[in-house]
Enzyme design. Sequence first.
Site, PDB file in Angstrom:
ATOM      1  CB  CYS A 176       5.139   6.361 -12.443  1.00 39.35           C
ATOM      2  SG  CYS A 176       6.273   7.301 -11.444  1.00 39.35           S
TER       3      CYS A 176
ATOM      4  CB  CYS B  54       9.291   5.711  -9.691  1.00 35.60           C
ATOM      5  SG  CYS B  54       7.667   6.420  -9.665  1.00 35.60           S
TER       6      CYS B  54
ATOM      7  CB  CYS C 242      25.714  -3.410  33.211  1.00 34.95           C
ATOM      8  SG  CYS C 242      26.197  -4.496  31.867  1.00 34.95           S
TER       9      CYS C 242
ATOM     10  CB  CYS D 268      23.921  -4.973  28.604  1.00 37.08           C
ATOM     11  SG  CYS D 268      24.420  -5.569  30.198  1.00 37.08           S
TER      12      CYS D 268
ATOM     13  CG  ASP E 100     -15.692  15.793   0.930  1.00 36.77           C
ATOM     14  OD1 ASP E 100     -15.704  16.985   0.616  1.00 36.77           O
ATOM     15  OD2 ASP E 100     -14.891  14.963   0.476  1.00 36.77           O
TER      16      ASP E 100
ATOM     17  CG  ASP F 264     -10.301  11.734   2.466  1.00 38.51           C
ATOM     18  OD1 ASP F 264      -9.239  11.575   3.097  1.00 38.51           O
ATOM     19  OD2 ASP F 264     -10.473  12.615   1.614  1.00 38.51           O
TER      20      ASP F 264
ATOM     21  CG  ASP G  41     -12.548  15.851   3.779  1.00 38.92           C
ATOM     22  OD1 ASP G  41     -12.041  16.753   3.089  1.00 38.92           O
ATOM     23  OD2 ASP G  41     -13.300  14.981   3.322  1.00 38.92           O
TER      24      ASP G  41
END
Lengths: 126, 842
Positions: free
Chosen positions: B29, B32, B97, B100, B523, B722, B726
Amino acid sequence: MSWDRIVVDVVGLALIAFIVWFFWLVKAKGVKAAVSSAGYQEQMVLVKGGYTPDIIVVERGKPVRLNFVRQESASCSEMVLLPAFNKSATLPEGQTVAVEFLPTEPGEYEFACQMGMFRGRLIVEP
Amino acid sequence: MPIPSLTTGVGNDAAGSARVELPVAGLTCPSCVRALESALRAVPGVARATVNLATRRAFVEYDPKKAGLAEIHEAIKTAGYRAGTATARFAIQGMTCASCVTKIEQALGSTAGVLSASVRVGTEEAVVEYLPSVTDLAAVKSAVSSAGYGVADAPAPMSPSAVDAESQAREREYRTLMRQWWFGAAVGTFTMIMSYPWLFPGLRDVFPRESHRLWWMWAFMGVASLAVILYSGRHFFTGAREALKHRSANMHTLIALGTGVAWVYSSIVLLFPGIFPSSEFLDVYYDVTVVVIALVDLGLAMELRAKGRTSEAIKKLIGLQAKTARVVRDGAELDIPVEEVLVGDIVVVRPGEKIPVDGEIVEGASAIDESMVTGESLPVEKRVGDEVIGATINKTGAFRFRATKVGKDTALANIIRMVQDAQGSKVPVQRIVDVVSGYFTPAVAILAILGFMIWYTFGPAPALVYALIVAVTTLIIACPCALGMATPMSLTTGVGLGALNGILIRSGEALQTAQKLQTIILDKTGTITHGKPVLTDVLVTGGRREEELLRLTGAVERSSEHPLAAAIVEGATTRGLALPVVETFNAIPGHGIEARVEGHAVLVGNLKLMHDRKITLGDLEAHATRLADEGKTPMYVAIDGGAAGIVAVADTVKEDSKDAIQALKRMGLEVVMMTGDNERTGKAIARQVGIERVLAEVLPQDKAFNVQKLQLEGKHVGMVGDGINDAPALAQADVGFAIGTGTDVAIAASDVTLIKGSLRGVVLAIQISRATMRNVYQNLVGAFVYNVLGLPVALGILYPFLGILLSPLLAALAMSFSSVTVIANANRLKRWKPRLASEVLA
């Protein structure tokens, strides 16, 4: 009953007893997975006619990494499954394939090839 | 490409300031933009920061002495956005080692554009987060190599080349088995004839019984069969040996034992005929050894072929991946391997081309064929801002998109991984099989010994010969493989079938439970409906024109932040109306909006607002009630103090919801709708799609509880919703079906994920589950019955009654066939076709 029949029956029963003992009664010892510097409990597993080692002991709550190396071409062993952890991997010949998971519950879990010809056990200690 | 360093930054000038351009994700938006700009400016050392919403990029000018890229990146993150960073993981060679680690990390950290780097000794790999706009992977890797270490890419586990390698390995294995079969078959035909020379008129005279010539022929057969054991049958013997080392036994053990016993017995007859009491024992069984080995080899070869077809689905998926991508780098388009595409890259796609990775369209529009991923057969129209999925095919237009997911994060890679995991899981019925097969092979060996003993003790003469044949036949007819393959083969096919239809089944357990479901809870929002309100009705009164009403209402609503407002604005703009500017605007919470547009006083709101302002509504009230009964949300509009009309918005039902629900009902499932809306709205939608039972006004946190209530009625309950909101209800249900959309398939941690957001997927998933489980049971019953019938017959149970004793050769044939049949039956599943409402019988 003639002596040869007795011999056959005795030898047969002895063989049966041996089979029962060899396959079912002997409890093999497991191999304890080593903890790597990355915090994984790592274990190399050779896939050749079976899994070596086929009993792997790990601790609960620490991530486990099993590195499978398949050194045979029989198609049975081209996949390894860990159904309890919903993991599986195809194992190309000669390559190391890592399977990682986190055991949260203690218990005995099986890992096997798709057809169940090769089997191994993973023992999660509390 | 010159590599800018962190300390000087990009394009620095004399004043010692640096400029950097960063892609930012999550910018949606206009507000933002300001928030992010001020967050960036708050970083000490940042002189200027501008954010462009259109290109989603932040331009930052900073003093490299006071601020670094890491700080700027941190600021973006704390402001709630994501800088378009890429993460690369690669293997490092030559790490010997612990020191490193720090060395490499330092080398990486001082590379421009690298935000963080961590090196792990255990796995010998580095994980680097970097800004692809500043640097590239090549530069990151060169930092490692200039520190003195080697770099290797982590192998891509699912690349098409890996699949090729696998199928090549299979092909090699197949050819080896076929060569072994042909050798065994050639020797076998010869030994079979020569084992019974007295059956053939011409040979009868050449090789009479107990002749020297026959003995030499036997000796030759013994050597030839040894060659077969060593060449064609070696793998059985080595397999058996390896299994014994692990204190286990399998098919190899049985075949090796059976053929080995036959060979050893024959060789004893050949070499020490003197130890047998009479000449009736003097027969060789080299043919058994050779033919059994040959037939089992042939069976294995056929199995391999059939198995290759079983996993075709996953290969198809892997083969979908694009190999190259055309990206824009430094203003030029260049073709690069798809593995090198980075998050944030702009990718160019021309008509007819494959989209290489997941992303979001930034320029252009097209119709895209997503059938390979979602199963949706019609091309989907996409425009700027829409998500595109890697591996789908661009049909008509050219466009550019920004890559958002690459490599193993793409939707396709996730799908492949999920399918592979599911194919590798176990169907719960398999547990019984596992217990049985754990005892199976040694038990068969015991049976064979018992058979030998019984026949030797009580059998007819020559007892030793009968006993031997019985024992060998028993060892060979038992087929642990058919038992072991019964469920995995069907599961692999079934899960693959789902994937090709846009249905991801997580595990064998989900597959088995799905066919037991009795009730499906749907749903409402986003599952039955689109989940997005749209403008459905515009009613006018008092002689107003529909367009004018909508134009003014749209203008007012554009200033509102109410979710329904967006639906009205979109409805107005899609009708091609230009929305005028609002002069004054006042939101009255719980009532509506009053505003002034083009000199008119406009009121948009509910009944209460109209009553408060004393607006006579006339018959509009009746219309509003009717609309509300249809599940819509009506809003009154008044202009200049007089009622002007109603605009109604509603969440509309997906095109195929009704069909799918009908199909579910015809499949014998109870369908229940669950919604947070009031009863009236819920019932209105339920009526439209043909659902009788509605659970209305269910608060989001009570969804799981409502699923449990239905389970307490003693039903197996499936929940469709979803995957994110859910999630608890999906987890509570016996099988949770998550409606996934686009590229977010992986986040839905449910039992079944429907990639295409349609209820049709639920129908197909249940049908696939039923078909697969039927196949599993067929295979299991077949394999059990085969062994349960085959073993007693091999043991000679029919002999006392019918005089039938099975030949070991027939046993080998039966054994090979039984395992091939299991796979062939599983492959039959692939002919499964979806059946929709009209085709599902009542």
